[in-house]
Design an enzyme around this catalytic site. Structure first.
Site, mmCIF file in Angstrom:
data_model
loop_
_atom_site.group_PDB
_atom_site.id
_atom_site.type_symbol
_atom_site.label_atom_id
_atom_site.label_comp_id
_atom_site.label_asym_id
_atom_site.label_seq_id
_atom_site.Cartn_x
_atom_site.Cartn_y
_atom_site.Cartn_z
ATOM 1 N N HIS A 310 -64.471 -88.016 -79.514
ATOM 2 C CA HIS A 310 -63.470 -88.425 -78.520
ATOM 3 C C HIS A 310 -63.415 -89.957 -78.390
ATOM 4 O O HIS A 310 -62.354 -90.574 -78.527
ATOM 5 C CB HIS A 310 -63.809 -87.790 -77.170
ATOM 6 C CG HIS A 310 -62.837 -88.112 -76.065
ATOM 7 N ND1 HIS A 310 -61.791 -87.282 -75.733
ATOM 8 C CD2 HIS A 310 -62.747 -89.177 -75.228
ATOM 9 C CE1 HIS A 310 -61.096 -87.822 -74.741
ATOM 10 N NE2 HIS A 310 -61.660 -88.975 -74.402
ATOM 11 N N GLU A 311 -64.570 -90.563 -78.161
ATOM 12 C CA GLU A 311 -64.589 -92.027 -77.985
ATOM 13 C C GLU A 311 -64.222 -92.739 -79.284
ATOM 14 O O GLU A 311 -63.634 -93.826 -79.256
ATOM 15 C CB GLU A 311 -65.951 -92.493 -77.471
ATOM 16 C CG GLU A 311 -66.340 -91.950 -76.093
ATOM 17 C CD GLU A 311 -65.302 -92.168 -75.000
ATOM 18 O OE1 GLU A 311 -64.525 -93.136 -75.088
ATOM 19 O OE2 GLU A 311 -65.262 -91.344 -74.051
ATOM 20 N N HIS A 314 -60.540 -93.179 -79.329
ATOM 21 C CA HIS A 314 -60.142 -94.363 -78.544
ATOM 22 C C HIS A 314 -60.444 -95.648 -79.332
ATOM 23 O O HIS A 314 -59.654 -96.590 -79.346
ATOM 24 C CB HIS A 314 -60.933 -94.423 -77.225
ATOM 25 C CG HIS A 314 -60.433 -93.510 -76.150
ATOM 26 N ND1 HIS A 314 -59.131 -93.521 -75.701
ATOM 27 C CD2 HIS A 314 -61.068 -92.560 -75.410
ATOM 28 C CE1 HIS A 314 -58.981 -92.620 -74.727
ATOM 29 N NE2 HIS A 314 -60.148 -92.014 -74.533
ATOM 30 N N GLU A 340 -55.177 -91.754 -74.557
ATOM 31 C CA GLU A 340 -55.872 -90.465 -74.511
ATOM 32 C C GLU A 340 -55.414 -89.559 -75.655
ATOM 33 O O GLU A 340 -56.193 -88.745 -76.156
ATOM 34 C CB GLU A 340 -55.612 -89.815 -73.149
ATOM 35 C CG GLU A 340 -56.510 -88.649 -72.812
ATOM 36 C CD GLU A 340 -57.965 -89.028 -72.518
ATOM 37 O OE1 GLU A 340 -58.255 -90.236 -72.412
ATOM 38 O OE2 GLU A 340 -58.789 -88.113 -72.415
#
Lengths: 549, 549
Positions: A310-311, A314, A340
């Protein structure tokens, strides 16, 4: 009312190019100060010794104060006003390209946002945030909403007041009362409640340019399809085994595995770091200095992996930002929802899917050769265990099917609160009723209900929708990428993630804030505005197969 | 010429207390910005990803620019001028305490230092530093002084020009020519060379308030005694065994041992960090946020230990700074020499001595139980091996006996250069002759001679003496501490370092910049100005015993 009345006669004689360059030089300095703030924030969460907390908060306040002074200086305002004047009298497109024109628009928006709200209101708001977040933490601990209610009441008033100044263009009337002109511009009649339209103003803070009526349509569609889908899964009364994820896995080797995934996806470790913090985040200063964090749990393999992926989503966005316009507003991410979308695209569309695990499962097994249970798991079993759907009370623990319902519930309540349709005291009742309706759960404690999230205690109203907009964007962008990139699934199954990463670099990351909304970005990319039916189809097809519905 | 001519009539009506508070509020903001710079510097050396170097340098430049603007703002100058005016007309001691009076003096000095040199000279100097340090690095690589000489020539001119503005009080005459008034104030006749006295100005940049004639006397005494002492040790033609220090020692356990020493000495790990960097340093932002680094070598146990103890000395100084005046100038270290005295006091007076190793050697043996050679070493053997004297070419590798000669050599050359008594082209010849005279060594390569240090390439002339002033201060302060603290050696032998640390906190660290020079500080503490005979006696007694002279 104009933003500033200072317009120096000297500026009139300067070229548009010169005015633009002066504004951008200032923006770049401010960008560096904010970048420094990003490094300090990372340091605070990852490295800083505990006793430094007080002085760090003072340092941040000096830094933000300096940046704010530069941002709101009369010189800055005069330059922007002069550019606005030129725009009305000359064809700026003859001199400035679309990125440069976007930069002027964005610099002006930031200047307005920073100057429209009076300084004493900003200060009162910051003071309230401290008080209110402390009260929230205490109330949550005791699971007693009544202890937070008076502060939430104050926050709602403060939020209306602050956004009132922006909606009214800085008019000096008592904030919270929309005047006739503003009413008209919002399409409100004289008899409409005077806070109608405030939610749109708040949304603009987080999901720039996105229209609330579009949001309502998207959320209505999700509710229509997801509530029955969740009920169907629940009715099945069957669960896939995921015990192989919940055994003890050595943290050091979890770390190595997560780092290797991040690098393989395309995170450049010469232009960023991956560390550990209590709350994972992606931050830093600049595309060449991205700082992200994750966390590992000994007996939960999924948490570290999905958190890292997830990170990484980003962070590859941040590393992929437009190089030509570094430091200027247009190089920054368009909105929270679009940011997001990039984390969720990698976490869900890639990281929860079979092609990814066709590649990654053998590597995971190599990392833990002594774990005989893990060794015997097939890709299909892994996939089913990794994608369990389980309605729960807590948003941040929710799976991709139930997550939107958590967001919609919050959106409905916060909109009604800020626009005056419900009272603060009624929040728990509304919350609990919606949890029952959407997820079939009985909330027995406020701690597991309306006290679980920190957002409202910091006056962040209008933020929640960006989580779900992100997931709808993610499906639409990924669906389009699959059409455009030949054999994408085969690439992913071989760990050739760069094919997708580079496509996203070009089609999303480098686009920055060129467009006025995420809706415009996906329209220009895919030929359609944001479309919830793709998201509904993705979830329905996937979980119909997984749960044999 | 006055520093600034702006004196607002409004200020005349304000109280001294109010003027003081306003100046200090500004100083505290600037202090925070510089503290942020300290964290960024640490991050750069310890954490930062490599590709971030370019943007970090831009961030630093914006940050320093902002701090410089605050420091040199006309408002700041007017406040300081008004306080100066009051000082001449009122008894400020009735309103302000000695710390506060020192704060005004120091704020005024900084304001003068920052405003006297014109902005274009500062910029030209920064540009020259980049060019010159690059040329130095290249010349050192090829061991060819001629390649650095033209840039050193430019640096000497630039150094004279910059310091000329400060010596002349900002006069606009061609810098480098001392006018009649300045000549008189320096006690120079009309026939004296016009750069005479410039070295004193340069020294003030690093060792505030220290008189060069005092330095000359101290250095003459050291030469008189240390050259023969070094020759005597050399003539002995005997060396103590230190092979037990040069075996392979696991880095992880070296790290643990060094961390435990730092904590034991009194480094508060909740108010600072100890990490690793190529060049060890002690920095950070604030007494509650001190960042120090060390480095470890697999087959050299001494390097990691002495490096850590040295930086711990700097860091406990920083953590011990005056809490009541945090953020104001008086809370900062008095001078580089005084700061160095604290690192050297712990590194040498404590860390090279028997009481320390009586405590620490058993712990070291515990850390490496499998090393049979180490297990058999006695405290006396350890002490003798740890204190070997070996004249060498490289300053940073020198022991405490030969180190001052490296410094004196540099001082003599840089003073002669800047005051016009020798030419740049003659530096290698002077260097090599002095190395022969002081340490009995023949320099065969400039790389091992006049090209080894980075300082001159950054225009840092006048800095070197602070290293040796630090060691003379250290002996005098430690000698005094031993008189004042009952049974100090017994405490040290039991690892009760807090007794010494707390004494230093009170007598040195908390004193900050209250006094005008290190000479004044030791005078007030010990009743004597800085005294080289204590240093000479310490070295002579110690090494006469070790080498049985």
């Amino acid at each position: 009312m104009t933003v500033t009345t200072t317009t120096s006669a000297d500026l009139r004689s300067e070229s548009v190019r010169s005015l633009y360059d002066q504004v951008m030089a200032r923006c770049k300095d401010i960008d560096h100060l904010m970048g420094i703030g990003g490094i300090l924030h990372w340091d605070q969460e990852v490295m800083m010794p505990s006793k430094a907390a007080a002085v760090r908060s003072e340092q941040m306040s000096v830094l933000v104060g300096v940046a704010h002074e530069m941002l709101t200086s009369p010189v800055h305002g005069a330059l922007l006003d002069e550019l606005e004047h030129r725009k009305q009298h000359e064809d700026l497109t003859a001199v400035l390209n679309p990125y440069e024109l976007a930069n002027i628009r964005l610099a002006r928006k930031t200047y307005r946002d920073e100057t429209l709200v009076p300084r004493d209101v900003v200060k009162a708001s910051a003071a309230l945030n401290s008080k209110s977040s402390a009260a929230w933490a205490a109330a949550r601990k005791e699971s007693d909403f009544a202890k937070f209610a008076p502060l939430l009441e104050e926050q709602i008033k403060m939020v209306r007041k602050s956004i009132g100044y922006k909606i009214l263009g800085g008019a000096n009337e008592e904030a919270g009362k929309i005047n006739a002109k503003a009413r008209a511009s919002l399409g409100l009649s004289e008899t409409d409640d005077c806070y109608k339209g405030y939610y749109q103003g708040l949304m603009n803070l987080y999901e720039t340019g996105f229209k609330e009526d579009r949001l309502q349509a998207l959320f209505a569609d999700l509710k229509k399809h997801l509530i029955p889908l969740i009920a169907k899964i629940k009715a099945k009364n069957f669960q896939h085994d995921n015990s192989f994820l919940l055994r003890d896995y050595d943290i050091k080797r979890q770390t190595e595995f997560s780092h290797s995934l991040a690098k393989k996806i395309g995170f450049d470790t010469d232009a960023g770091r991956l560390d550990v913090s209590t709350h994972p985040f992606s931050g830093g200063a600049h595309p060449t200095d991205v700082r992200m964090t994750t966390r590992y749990t000994l007996n939960n393999l999924q948490e570290g992996i999905t958190g890292t992926v997830h990170e990484t989503g980003h962070s590859v966005y941040e590393q992929g930002r437009n190089k030509e316009y570094f430091g200027t507003p247009v190089s920054h991410a368009l909105s929270l929802g679009i940011h997001e979308s990039q984390s969720l695209l990698w976490e869900r569309m890639v990281g929860l899917d079979k092609p990814f695990w066709t590649y990654a499962l053998p590597l995971l097994k190599e990392k833990f050769p002594e774990d005989t249970q893990l060794q015997s798991v097939t890709v299909d079993q892994f996939y089913n265990g990794f994608n369990r759907v389980e309605p729960g009370f807590i948003r941040i623990e929710a799976d991709e099917v139930t997550y939107p319902m958590h967001v919609i519930l919050r959106y409905e309540i916060e909109k009604a609160l800020v626009e005056g349709d419900i009272q603060v005291a009624d929040v728990p009742a509304h919350w609990n009723a919606k949890m029952k309706e959407y997820l079939g759960l009985e909330v027995t404690e406020d701690r597991l209900g309306c006290l679980q999230d920190v957002h409202w205690s910091f006056g962040m109203v209008g933020y929640f929708p960006t989580y779900s907009l992100g997931s709808i964007y993610a499906v639409q962008i990924f669906t389009h990428a699959r059409e455009k990139i030949p054999n994408l699934d085969e690439h992913l199954a071989k760990g050739e993630f760069h094919v997708l990463k580079e496509w996203l670099n070009k089609n999303v990351h480098e686009q920055g804030s060129l467009r006025e909304s995420g809706d415009d970005l996906v329209f220009d990319m895919t030929g359609k505005h944001l479309d919830s039916s793709l998201y509904v189809k993705y979830l329905t097809d996937k979980y119909t197969a997984i749960y044999d519905l």
